[in-house]
Scaffold this motif. Structure first.
Motif, PDB file in Angstrom:
ATOM      1  N   ARG A 198      -1.557   5.584   5.041  1.00  0.00           N
ATOM      2  CA  ARG A 198      -1.478   5.443   4.081  1.00  0.00           C
ATOM      3  C   ARG A 198      -0.798   4.353   3.451  1.00  0.00           C
ATOM      4  NH1 ARG A 198       2.355   9.026   1.068  1.00  0.00           N
ATOM      5  NH2 ARG A 198       3.292   8.261   2.647  1.00  0.00           N
ATOM      6  N   ASP A 199       0.329   4.131   3.907  1.00  0.00           N
ATOM      7  CA  ASP A 199       1.076   2.814   3.718  1.00  0.00           C
ATOM      8  C   ASP A 199       0.847   2.008   4.305  1.00  0.00           C
ATOM      9  OD1 ASP A 199       3.201   5.355   2.701  1.00  0.00           O
ATOM     10  OD2 ASP A 199       4.472   5.046   4.022  1.00  0.00           O
ATOM     11  N   GLY A 240      -2.044   1.094   1.807  1.00  0.00           N
ATOM     12  CA  GLY A 240      -2.785   1.257   0.915  1.00  0.00           C
ATOM     13  C   GLY A 240      -3.711   1.467  -0.081  1.00  0.00           C
ATOM     14  N   ASP A 243       0.308   3.727  -1.075  1.00  0.00           N
ATOM     15  CA  ASP A 243       1.721   3.754  -0.594  1.00  0.00           C
ATOM     16  C   ASP A 243       2.675   4.213  -1.443  1.00  0.00           C
ATOM     17  OD1 ASP A 243       0.102   1.809  -2.044  1.00  0.00           O
ATOM     18  OD2 ASP A 243       1.254   0.007  -1.101  1.00  0.00           O
ATOM     19  N   GLY A 267       5.087   6.256  -0.590  1.00  0.00           N
ATOM     20  CA  GLY A 267       5.192   5.855   1.429  1.00  0.00           C
ATOM     21  C   GLY A 267       7.064   5.639   0.548  1.00  0.00           C
ATOM     22  N   ARG A 289       7.803   1.579   0.066  1.00  0.00           N
ATOM     23  CA  ARG A 289       7.543   1.410  -1.893  1.00  0.00           C
ATOM     24  C   ARG A 289       8.084   1.393  -2.707  1.00  0.00           C
ATOM     25  NH1 ARG A 289       5.877  -1.512  -4.675  1.00  0.00           N
ATOM     26  NH2 ARG A 289       4.471  -1.093  -6.201  1.00  0.00           N
TER      27      ARG A 289
END
Length: 533
Positions: free
Chosen positions: A191-192, A195, A200, A203, A206
């Motif tokens: 996911r990070d 994005g 993100d 996370g 961010r």
């Protein structure tokens, strides 16, 4: 003293996801703050009893006199009216610029931009209402937008966020980000890295970017010890954590029904999207309710959420209950847990609930195997931190009545595993209810001392005014004969003030004798009452 004038309320909604989700959100004039519900999980024969909750928006209008101003659009109203009432509700429509349904070129959503736009909205509201601050009420990601404003945007401008924001209430905000119970961190890293749909923002990298002031930002990213949940009080221009309230959901199943596989990946100890341990700011006020992140049984459209919101924003007393002086039996093979529920007379809901069945009991042992210590060296375990609203006393009653349900349970262990040979499931070793009645005063001991009365005129005296401390009484349900509803407190249950300090009322209530073999002879419930502005 005259009641403090009401401040404008700004609502900040949560994450909408992809473009289709954003386009759907912007069709709602109030971004979901107007959504209610018509079910509640009580009733005979296992059938839900019909119960109508109108929505927090409408209830603030009906109960507290707040005005809902639109007239073609709130932005249009602000642009065309030189004055607005301070007791009004405003929606931060930060997703409008990212929608494709307006026919314009949409902008990619960026959390920092939403926070900067929130500040512009607040400044306009303050200027046109004359209010010194606004209250922020946020759901899910909206709480992170507010924290970006409080912890980064305003400090970077050299401004004190406490001079802009009065109180800050969050429904199910992922203060610690969103983590998954499966995949060993693979899903979070994916996911990070990608994005996807801007997710993100949940996370750590961010979050570190938009929650850290420029002067404190490490270019290499968040330190190993960095906690995204923290609102560090030692930082310059820090917002007071006692003006923050976090409502924590504990029901993952209803969110799963509404939104698919979320609860399966996040895990059962969550509201279906946000894990319980990530849903609060350490040091802030907290309440646990058995509601899901959103949907038919969601946090925002719940009576539980509204009653906590109303008391936090407009209550006049803060009450803390803690278990002090307790000593657990020296049994290395036993784990001890406490379950707590807080009920209010006249409400069909529980305002705070931490139970084993809902994955959130209070673990009694700390890392050393005993209860935590208080400032005076005595064992101290916080149970409930809540707010009272004296204006909500029933017309036919001279007291506010609260019930604190306390259960102590034990779990046997053998070779590091739970043992069920001598176990009775859901059966408590101690189970009783403390019935607390709060009157209008006066209580034994000194009055509360408050600041100058704002109604005294343009040149009020610098001497403090005195406000009457509440009259409290308490008794254990096990000592009451007959129904609790028939019980009326008498002089024997009256509680005196054990602390002579102003603005502080303290009393210790001994536990029934049946608790002594488990918690010791000195175990007490300490009630602490302070004025709440």
């Amino acid at each position: 003293m005259a009641p403090a004038p009401k401040l404008p309320i700004v609502y900040v909604r949560g994450y909408a996801g992809n473009t289709a989700g954003i386009d759907k959100v912007v069709t709602d004039p109030f971004y979901g703050f107007n959504e209610g519900s018509t079910h509640i999980r009580i009733g005979a024969d296992d059938a839900p009893s019909f119960y109508q909750f109108e929505s927090p928006l409408l209830r603030l209008h009906l109960d507290e006199g707040y005005q809902i101003i639109v007239d073609g659009g709130q932005e249009l109203y602000l642009a065309t009216h030189p004055r607005i009432p301070p007791d009004s509700i405003w929606i931060h429509r930060f997703y409008d610029a990212s929608a494709t349904t307006w026919g314009a070129h949409p902008h990619e959503f960026r959390l920092e931009t939403a926070a900067e736009d929130l500040l512009r909205l607040i400044e306009t509201i303050k200027e046109k209402s004359g209010a010194p601050q606004v209250h922020l009420v946020a759901h899910s990601m909206g709480g992170l937008v507010c924290r970006c404003l409080i912890q980064k945007i305003l400090p970077d401008l050299g401004r004190d966020p406490a001079e802009v924001v009065g109180k800050f209430f969050t429904y199910g905000t992922p203060h610690g980000g969103i983590a998954f119970d499966v995949g060993h961190g693979v899903l979070e890293r994916l996911r990070d890295l990608t994005g996807v749909n801007g997710a993100d923002i949940f996370g750590p990298r961010r979050m570190y970017e938009y929650l850290t002031p420029k002067t404190l930002t490490d270019p290499d990213g968040p330190p190993v010890s960095w906690d995204p949940r923290a609102m560090p009080p030692e930082q310059p221009l820090a917002f007071p954590r006692n003006r923050v309230f976090c409502l924590i959901g504990t029901d993952p199943t209803d969110y799963e029904v509404a939104y698919g596989l979320s609860a399966a990946t996040v895990g059962p100890r969550s509201d279906g999207l946000v894990q319980i341990d990530n849903a609060y700011v350490p040091g802030a006020h907290q309440s646990y309710v058995h509601r899901s992140h959103s949907g038919r049984y969601g946090l925002v459209n719940s009576e539980e959420g509204y009653q906590n919101l109303r008391r936090f924003l407009f209550g006049d007393l803060r009450v803390e209950a803690a278990l002090v002086g307790a000593h657990l039996p020296p049994r290395g093979d036993t784990a001890w847990q406490a379950e707590v529920r807080l009920s209010v007379r006249g409400l069909q809901i529980v305002t705070h609930e931490r139970t084993s069945a809902q994955w959130c009991p209070i673990q009694l042992q700390n890392a050393d195997g005993g209860l935590g210590g208080g400032a005076d060296g005595e064992t101290c375990l916080p149970l409930v931190d809540t707010f009272l609203h004296s204006g909500l006393r029933a017309e036919n009653s001279d007291t506010l009545r609260y019930a604190l349900h306390l259960r102590i349970l034990s779990l046997q262990r053998h070779d590091g595993l739970l043992s069920f040979n001598d176990h009775l499931e859901q059966t408590a070793d101690f189970d009783d209810i403390l019935i607390v009645d709060v009157g209008a005063g006066p209580a034994a001991g000194p009055d509360f001392v408050a600041g100058p009365d704002p109604a005294a005129g343009p040149e009020p005296s610098t001497a403090p005014t005195r406000s009457t401390a509440p009259a409290l009484s308490a008794t254990w349900n096990s000592t009451i004969t007959g129904p609790i509803s028939d019980y009326r407190p008498d002089g024997r249950s009256a509680l005196g003030d054990e602390n002579p300090a102003p603005d502080l009322w303290v009393n210790h209530i001994r536990l029934p004798a049946t608790a002594a073999p488990i918690l010791g002879d000195d175990a007490r419930i300490r009630l602490t009452v302070t004025p709440w502005d």
